[in-house]
Structure formats: structure tokens, C-alpha cells
Design an enzyme around this catalytic site. Structure first.
Site, mmCIF file in Angstrom:
data_model
loop_
_atom_site.group_PDB
_atom_site.id
_atom_site.type_symbol
_atom_site.label_atom_id
_atom_site.label_comp_id
_atom_site.label_asym_id
_atom_site.label_seq_id
_atom_site.Cartn_x
_atom_site.Cartn_y
_atom_site.Cartn_z
ATOM 1 N N ASP A 35 0.862 -1.179 0.000
ATOM 2 C CA ASP A 35 0.000 0.000 0.000
ATOM 3 C C ASP A 35 0.899 1.229 0.000
ATOM 4 O O ASP A 35 1.990 1.208 0.582
ATOM 5 C CB ASP A 35 -0.911 0.004 1.233
ATOM 6 C CG ASP A 35 -2.038 1.004 1.122
ATOM 7 O OD1 ASP A 35 -3.158 0.595 0.767
ATOM 8 O OD2 ASP A 35 -1.804 2.208 1.377
ATOM 9 N N SER A 152 -18.824 -9.014 -6.572
ATOM 10 C CA SER A 152 -19.032 -7.906 -5.639
ATOM 11 C C SER A 152 -19.768 -8.401 -4.404
ATOM 12 O O SER A 152 -20.315 -9.512 -4.380
ATOM 13 C CB SER A 152 -19.852 -6.798 -6.303
ATOM 14 O OG SER A 152 -21.197 -7.234 -6.510
ATOM 15 N N CYS A 153 -19.806 -7.565 -3.382
ATOM 16 C CA CYS A 153 -20.560 -7.924 -2.176
ATOM 17 C C CYS A 153 -22.031 -8.128 -2.504
ATOM 18 O O CYS A 153 -22.669 -9.061 -1.995
ATOM 19 C CB CYS A 153 -20.388 -6.845 -1.110
ATOM 20 S SG CYS A 153 -20.792 -5.167 -1.662
ATOM 21 N N ARG A 198 -23.452 10.473 -7.681
ATOM 22 C CA ARG A 198 -22.418 10.205 -6.675
ATOM 23 C C ARG A 198 -21.608 11.455 -6.350
ATOM 24 O O ARG A 198 -20.839 11.464 -5.379
ATOM 25 C CB ARG A 198 -21.483 9.092 -7.143
ATOM 26 C CG ARG A 198 -22.148 7.743 -7.275
ATOM 27 C CD ARG A 198 -21.135 6.634 -7.403
ATOM 28 N NE ARG A 198 -21.703 5.447 -8.004
ATOM 29 C CZ ARG A 198 -21.118 4.258 -8.018
ATOM 30 N NH1 ARG A 198 -19.934 4.101 -7.455
ATOM 31 N NH2 ARG A 198 -21.699 3.222 -8.604
ATOM 32 N N GLY A 212 -23.864 -3.462 -10.951
ATOM 33 C CA GLY A 212 -23.515 -4.479 -11.935
ATOM 34 C C GLY A 212 -23.908 -5.878 -11.518
ATOM 35 O O GLY A 212 -23.605 -6.851 -12.223
ATOM 36 N N ARG A 234 -27.720 4.230 -2.750
ATOM 37 C CA ARG A 234 -26.719 4.411 -1.702
ATOM 38 C C ARG A 234 -27.324 5.288 -0.600
ATOM 39 O O ARG A 234 -27.890 6.343 -0.889
ATOM 40 C CB ARG A 234 -25.465 5.067 -2.269
ATOM 41 C CG ARG A 234 -24.750 4.253 -3.361
ATOM 42 C CD ARG A 234 -23.974 3.102 -2.772
ATOM 43 N NE ARG A 234 -23.255 2.356 -3.788
ATOM 44 C CZ ARG A 234 -22.016 2.628 -4.194
ATOM 45 N NH1 ARG A 234 -21.364 3.671 -3.673
ATOM 46 N NH2 ARG A 234 -21.425 1.892 -5.110
#
Length: 334
Positions: A35, A152-153, A198, A212, A234
Site C-alpha cells: 500500500d 461484488s458484495c 455520486r 452491476g 446508496r
């Protein structure tokens, strides 16, 4: 055999994966993290988490490393994944959680650096295999699949939710809405963003945006390809999301039959991936739940050929636990 893991990207998912591995798995060892952040900050954010609380072991920063309890995890700061010394470090599997290297050609740089397999912690492009555990993990082929997407989650929740219902009564078509916690892709204050919705302040608005998951479901449940559509809302919570799936079924059913199908799945083949609850939950109730999908039985509805089912999911912790499960599965055949 202990499977050696490298994490590329130590943000929300990277740190959740680290915590999940530390809490659950003696078969996996996190040996290195890459990172670009400074080590003291990375160590602090691992030790103190606004959602998960304090790490259960002492976490300290050292030169080029983070010490967790009696373990030392090497910290790298390399922009080019192809330059990472995974082979020298004996890393078997890289969990790619930057959100940047989701194209398989870029993710394959980790293999060039010596890793044996790469798990992309996001939907991907050009990957060898997209997997949702409990849905299509039986199709994993270690000889052919090197770059693997964990989807994805939301797809992990939707995949389990849809497969149980499809196996029980058959899905002809459907619509999915995920009411999803805000993410780092959104703005704290109104600011430019390629998605103008967003662009608006995440903590002040319900933000409609794309998902998606419906398209991705065709990768893991080919029989439903093109049969589902979806979008996301969201909302101002930091984690804890819910999938609302409404479908037209191929045969008539009842609320009781639908609930029985999920109860049987949760106590049988989907145990650990699917939870079944009768209690009237709200989003904070599932924060820290490791399941892919927490089926809310009380919200089940049937009207003629239409069925509505609802599944909660901790979009960070649940997903990170699936990454650990997937790494364990892949590691078992190395």
C-alpha cells in the site's frame, strides 16, 4: 499446509480481510501488504476501526513492517504490481483489493512477480473465473483458473438469494434493488464525480446509482443471464446493506413454501453463507455478520406469480469473509 497471502491495497476491504484472517483461519498466513500509505497510519487504521472497533491484539508500526501480536507483516509501497517480490516472499495467493487492478491483464502482474493465484476483490474484466461461493464454486478448476474474481458484495448476496429461489420455484425474470451503504467512491461533500448522483454528499442523500450485480449474476448462474435487472440506492450508513429481489416465478408458490426453501438452505448446503432470521431486523443488526446473505423471512411476499424476497448483508465484513473462504478453497489445491 499454510497458505501464504499477500494483500495489495490496505483500504476498507484489505483491512477487513486482515481481520477476518486473524479471527478465523489458521490455514492462512498474511505475510505482506502492499500500500502507498505510510506505515504508522496503516497500523493505526488496523488497530482502531470506526465500525469493527479495536483490533484484539496489539498493533505497532515498525520500519517497513506492521507487528500484530507476535507476528511481523512486511509492508511494501510499490505502485507497479509487476515489481512486487511475491516470489521472494513465498506468497501463494495475492488478494487484489486496491480497486484499481481489476483488469486481468494488470492483475496478472502479480503472477509475473511470483504469486501462484490472484483473487480480485471486485468485479473484473478478462478474468479466468468469477465465483460466488455456494453458487458456482464447484466449477473452479485450478488448472485453468489463475485470475479469479470474487464478484461484488452485492452479487454474493444476490447470487445466494436468487439461486435458492430459482432452485425452489424457478425464476423467469426479475428486478433487484440494493439499498447500499455509502462507499469511498462517493463524496463527503458535494464535489465533481463522473456519476453526477455520486457527486453529491454521501452522508446527506439517498443516491440512486448503477449496480452491476444483475449482469454479473449471469456469470455465476448462466440460466439467469439476461433475466434480471438492477440498480442501487446508496444511503447514509457506513456499512450494512440489503437486497430487495422481486421476480416472476415459473410456477405458483406461497410465502410458506418460499420461507421453507430458505430455512432448509440455511441449515443445509448454504450453512455459513446464508442465515435465516424471523426477527424484525434493521441494518445495524447485521453489521459484523459474516454471512453472504441474511434472509429476512418476515419481508417475504407473494402476489400471484410475483415473489419478493429480502436479504441483508454486511457489505464489508461478509464480503471479506468470502475472500478468506475463497483463498482457503484455492489454497487447498495448490
Amino acid at each position: 499446509m499454510t497458505v501464504r497471502i499477500g494483500i495489495n491495497g490496505f483500504g476498507r476491504i484489505g483491512r477487513n480481510v486482515f481481520r477476518a484472517a486473524a479471527a478465523r483461519s489458521s490455514e492462512l498466513e498474511i505475510v505482506a501488504v502492499n500500500d502507498l500509505g505510510d506505515v504508522p497510519t496503516m497500523a493505526h487504521l488496523l488497530a482502531y476501526d470506526s465500525i469493527l472497533g479495536r483490533f484484539p491484539e496489539e498493533v505497532t508500526a515498525e520500519p517497513g513492517a506492521i507487528r500484530v501480536g507476535d507476528r511481523t507483516i512486511k509492508v511494501l509501497a510499490e505502485r507497479d504490481p509487476g515489481a512486487l517480490p511475491w516470489g521472494d516472499l513465498g506468497v501463494d495467493i495475492v488478494i487484489e483489493s486496491t480497486g484499481i487492478f481489476t483488469d486481468a491483464a494488470k492483475a496478472r502482474s502479480h503472477v509475473d512477480g511470483g504469486a501462484k493465484k490472484v483473487i480480485i476483490a471486485a468485479p473484473a474484466s478478462g478474468e479466468d473465473f468469477t465465483v460466488v461461493l455456494g453458487v458456482n464454486d464447484g466449477d473452479y478448476d485450478p488448472e485453468r483458473h489463475t485470475i479469479i474474481s470474487n464478484a461484488s458484495c452485492t452479487t454474493n448476496c444476490l447470487g445466494v438469494l436468487a439461486k435458492v429461489l430459482h432452485d425452489a420455484v424457478g425464476i423467469d425474470s426479475g428486478m433487484m434493488t440494493t439499498v447500499h451503504a455509502y462507499t469511498q467512491d462517493q463524496n463527503l461533500q458535494d464535489a465533481p464525480h463522473k456519476d453526477l448522483r455520486r457527486a453529491r454528499a454521501a452522508a446527506l442523500n439517498i443516491v440512486p446509482t448503477s449496480s452491476g450485480a444483475a449482469k454479473a449474476i449471469g456469470l455465476v448462474l448462466p440460466e439467469l443471464a439476461g433475466r434480471l435487472d438492477a440498480f442501487a440506492l446508496r444511503v447514509p450508513v457506513p456499512t450494512g446493506s440489503v437486497t430487495d429481489l422481486t421476480v416472476t416465478t415459473r410456477r405458483g408458490t406461497s410465502v410458506e413454501e418460499v420461507k421453507e426453501a430458505y430455512a432448509a438452505a440455511a441449515s443445509g448446503p448454504y450453512k455459513g453463507l446464508l442465515s435465516y432470521v424471523d426477527a424484525p431486523l434493521v441494518s445495524t443488526d447485521i453489521v459484523g455478520d459474516p454471512a453472504s446473505c441474511v434472509f429476512d423471512a418476515g419481508l417475504t411476499r407473494v402476489s400471484g406469480p410475483q415473489v419478493k424476497v429480502v436479504g441483508w448483508y454486511d457489505n464489508e465484513w461478509g464480503y471479506s469473509n468470502r475472500l478468506i473462504d475463497l483463498a482457503t478453497l484455492i489454497g487447498s489445491s495448490l
